[in-house]
Write an enzyme that holds these catalytic residues in place. Sequence first.
Site, PDB file in Angstrom:
ATOM      1  N   CYS A   1       0.121   2.475   0.626  1.00 16.30           N
ATOM      2  CA  CYS A   1       0.973   2.978   1.697  1.00 16.30           C
ATOM      3  C   CYS A   1       0.173   3.971   2.543  1.00 16.30           C
ATOM      4  CB  CYS A   1       2.221   3.664   1.131  1.00 16.30           C
ATOM      5  SG  CYS A   1       1.850   5.114   0.148  1.00 16.30           S
TER       6      CYS A   1
ATOM      7  N   CYS B   1      -1.688   6.853   0.847  1.00 19.57           N
ATOM      8  CA  CYS B   1      -2.882   6.487   0.087  1.00 19.57           C
ATOM      9  C   CYS B   1      -4.063   6.280   1.031  1.00 19.57           C
ATOM     10  CB  CYS B   1      -2.631   5.210  -0.704  1.00 19.57           C
ATOM     11  SG  CYS B   1      -1.025   5.131  -1.487  1.00 19.57           S
TER      12      CYS B   1
END
Lengths: 351, 80
Positions: free
Chosen positions: B10, B13
């Site tokens: 996502c 990250c």
Amino acid sequence: MSAPMRVSSGPRGATVRMVTVLAGLALLWAGLFALNEVAWDVLLGDWLGLDLSERIVDAVHFFFYDTVKILLLLVGMIFVIGLLRTTLRPERVRTFLEGKPLFLSLAMAAVLGALTPFCSCSSIPIFIGFVAAGVPLGVTFAFLIASPLVNEVAVVMLADMFGWEVTGTYVAAGLGLAIGAGWVFSRMSLERWVEDFVFAAPVAALGADGHRPTLGERVEAAREETREILGRVWAWVILGVAVGAGVHGWVPTEFFATYAGPDNPLAVVVATLVGIPLYSNAAGVIPIAEALWAKGMATGTVMAFMMGTVALSIPEFILLKRVLKGPLLGLFFGTVAIGIMIIGFFVNAVF
Amino acid sequence: MNIKILGPGCRNCITLEKVTREAVAELGLAADIEKVTDYAAIAGYGVMTTPGLVIDDEVVIAGRVPTAAHVRELISARLA
């Protein structure tokens, strides 16, 4: 604060200084909040000489005043909750929930879920972490339902737009839904519908558990969290208040009166089903809900719409599909959707 | 030095990876930066809130995106 200073005055000196700084910030916050109450009257009315009773001026006034107020409330609340949260990580919640009596753990999981933030892509690691560590599935679901549904952003925005009565009802209903759905799941043996690798996942004990964060580290974590959450929602807040300030007059009343108005007995069902595919967070959906509410949609129907939007979504469905087999996934979405509808009907009957 | 970014991919990250690469470049290190996207492997580190940062098999950050300066500090502290 540089490291040598901390050494020379000792950790207590650093804590005292930090407390002083925090007290100063709290005063500053209160001052800004009070200033916001009067600043826009003075700025628009006295300095620019505008007539505050005019509709357009009033809308502009509302927009600035409300945006600043909500942002201030969010900063304050996220920061304070962020301070508390340094002891409330999902890893610790899991350890805490292992082997507690069912109802206690369901209730705790719902409350802790409400207090613990995580980004939606964390729901799978959290699910695996909980289940692999032996926390019952029902309790895990209670945590996963409460977390997006009830959070500080939702509370601040709801309270600002609907008042404390509706906010309290929403929070109680959200926690009730999490506990209720968790209880339903705990009555069934669902383990066979969880992908096998979840149970086989190695779960390491958290090494950081022995460390008690200092006040400085808590403040640092709270600051980072405030920055992160605000960065994510500020645009939604401004957009939302703009909707609140302007759209009231233009929302097609007849449409909602026909499909989800007080006369339609199935309004709650329609609102829930419309809400589920709309993927949003609280900051995005609450202003829309307020516009619908102002147009005469019943409180319970509005609540069902918000809960459907925030608690269930297609991206979440796709994520959870990695760890849950079809029947359990369907059962999860079905139970939560039915729970939301029950809450909607109940609130409509009471309010 | 071996650095791992834990996260399914996502936005958080991705930001953490970017920040970490910045920090490593600023320090002029030759570190292996690896991405761990497998959920079971992430759970294996005891991490439930992504993104997570692992340096030489020790979890140093979980559940938040730090600044590049903070990552630099964390790495420097493990260089000595």
